[in-house]
Design an enzyme around this catalytic site. Structure first.
Site, mmCIF file in Angstrom:
data_model
loop_
_atom_site.group_PDB
_atom_site.id
_atom_site.type_symbol
_atom_site.label_atom_id
_atom_site.label_comp_id
_atom_site.label_asym_id
_atom_site.label_seq_id
_atom_site.Cartn_x
_atom_site.Cartn_y
_atom_site.Cartn_z
ATOM 1 N N SER A 1 0.818 -1.204 0.000
ATOM 2 C CA SER A 1 0.000 0.000 0.000
ATOM 3 C C SER A 1 0.861 1.266 0.000
ATOM 4 O O SER A 1 1.580 1.523 -0.953
ATOM 5 C CB SER A 1 -0.943 -0.035 1.210
ATOM 6 O OG SER A 1 -1.960 0.915 1.098
ATOM 7 N N LYS B 1 -0.523 -4.045 -3.375
ATOM 8 C CA LYS B 1 -1.832 -3.500 -2.977
ATOM 9 C C LYS B 1 -1.911 -2.056 -3.469
ATOM 10 O O LYS B 1 -1.304 -1.161 -2.877
ATOM 11 C CB LYS B 1 -2.018 -3.558 -1.471
ATOM 12 C CG LYS B 1 -3.363 -3.010 -1.001
ATOM 13 C CD LYS B 1 -3.513 -3.163 0.497
ATOM 14 C CE LYS B 1 -4.850 -2.607 0.975
ATOM 15 N NZ LYS B 1 -4.897 -1.134 0.912
ATOM 16 N N ASP C 1 9.793 5.644 -10.139
ATOM 17 C CA ASP C 1 9.308 6.266 -11.363
ATOM 18 C C ASP C 1 9.984 7.605 -11.639
ATOM 19 O O ASP C 1 10.222 7.961 -12.803
ATOM 20 C CB ASP C 1 7.791 6.466 -11.292
ATOM 21 C CG ASP C 1 7.019 5.287 -11.850
ATOM 22 O OD1 ASP C 1 7.621 4.209 -12.025
ATOM 23 O OD2 ASP C 1 5.809 5.443 -12.098
#
Length: 408
Positions: free
Chosen positions: A310, A335, A321
């Site tokens: 999460s 998740k 990224d």
């Protein structure tokens, strides 16, 4: 046969059925008003009638045939509500009783009234013990020690109490007093003591930090709570003063928590740009961005494992990224959906947690049921199974990567 008693029981059946039906209707109203904000077309259909009739019939059978008489109507209604949410088939959605809701919100906030001690239960004997005591907190100052057996709370025996019930008994309002009756061995003799403790606001410590060899900073984030962002900021400032040349952030075994806290920490690290997109049925897409009020311009390595989930995956994935960190360890849990908690305090009591959307990383990728793949994969081989110990080979690899970045 006493016909008057039978008549009373039948009247009780009708009365209890009415209670259960009313509770179901209450839950439905709250779900409609708080989640959807409007009354769906099916509100006046057979749905409400069907739910009411089923609840009433089940309650009548339980009351008439179940062999025990001490059935809690409140517990039955609470578990009926749990069943409604369970029917969604979503393991992340749940109905919370009042005590469960309070426990959940305390964990999210990171601040709660208490004594600074945790309790464990022996699964075989059901005896309760003080598991840990936070240094400098009320329990420690009063003389409570880890390993003490907890016999009573304010004179009430702990034998038949659940851990959740004991926590609720201890978590009074700030300034109030709780008396723990404990048993321990002193000088070979078992002694029993009543220890009076004043309740204080306890702030959870979710961030740990230290300097490693080679002027490397290390921050472990155990979970993301409301207080975590400020604790991270303080830890980072301390490491900077100690001359860190690079930073390892450890989110292994971090199951997530507050997305807002995670975003706030990313904002401390990254320059201006997209952080995460939250896609929601109720409010549409929401894009979180970093403000560039501050950012960290030194090399970063992030440690993840299969229990990183999460918010911790959002943290590591966003840095990956954005090209701001090297991710090492093993693939994360996967998740990538968002849960929202709604309070039912002013209606039925307790609360509801529902999955309300998903989040996407800056590149637009979803990690739900996929997980994050590390840039450098390293399986854990330590024998002590304690993260951060001397035989933690993932930590060793993270230091090697960070040193190479600094030197390169």
């Amino acid at each position: 046969m006493d016909h008057s008693n039978n008549s009373n029981r039948e009247m009780k059946h009708i009365y209890i059925s009415g209670i259960i039906s009313g509770i179901f209707l209450c839950l439905i109203v709250i779900l409609l008003l708080q989640i959807f904000g409007v009354i769906p077309k099916w509100w006046n259909t057979d749905f409400v009638k069907d739910v009411s009739e089923r609840a009433g019939v089940v309650q009548q059978y339980v009351d008439k045939y179940y062999w025990k008489d001490d059935v809690s109507e409140q517990e039955m209604s609470e578990y009926a509500a749990k069943g409604m949410i369970s029917a969604l088939g979503d393991k992340y959605s749940a109905y919370y009783t009042e005590s469960e809701y309070n426990d959940t919100m305390n964990s999210v906030e990171g601040e709660y009234p208490g004594i600074g001690a945790s309790i464990r239960m022996d699964t075989e004997t059901k005896r309760k013990y003080i598991d840990s005591v936070q240094e400098g907190k009320p329990a420690a100052r009063a003389g409570v020690k880890a390993g003490d057996e907890l016999l009573k709370v304010d004179g009430q025996e702990t034998t038949d109490k659940t851990l959740s019930e004991l926590v609720q008994m201890i978590q009074k309002k700030e300034g109030e007093t709780v008396v723990l009756t404990i048993s321990r061995t002193e000088n070979g003799t078992v002694v029993q003591k009543d220890i009076s403790i004043k309740i204080e606001t306890i702030v959870s410590q979710s961030v740990n930090s230290r300097m490693l060899e080679g002027e490397l900073g290390y921050i472990q984030i155990e979970r993301f709570e409301k207080v975590t962002a400020d604790q991270f900021k303080s830890a980072l400032a301390s490491l900077e003063k100690q001359g860190q040349k690079g930073l390892i952030v450890d989110v292994r075994d971090n199951g997530g928590g507050s997305l807002e806290s995670c975003v706030a920490i990313l904002d401390q690290i990254l320059p201006e740009g997209k952080l995460i997109t939250e896609k929601s049925k109720g409010s549409g897409d929401k894009v979180y961005t970093s403000t560039d009020k501050e950012h960290f311009d030194k090399p970063i390595v992030v440690l993840i494992n299969g229990n990183s989930a999460s918010a911790s995956e959002v943290f590591a994935g966003t840095l990956q990224d954005r090209g701001a960190a090297v991710i090492t360890g093993v693939k994360s849990f996967g998740k990538g959906i968002v849960q929202t908690i709604y309070s039912l305090e002013n209606s039925c009591g307790g609360g509801i947690k529902l999955t309300t959307g998903e989040y996407l990383l800056p590149s637009g990728r979803s990690i739900h049921e996929v997980g994050l793949t590390p840039d450098v994969e390293v399986e854990y081989e330590g024998t002590t199974k304690k993260l951060g110990a001397e035989d933690d080979n993932q930590m060793t690899k993270a230091q090697e990567i960070l040193k190479a970045q600094i030197e390169g």
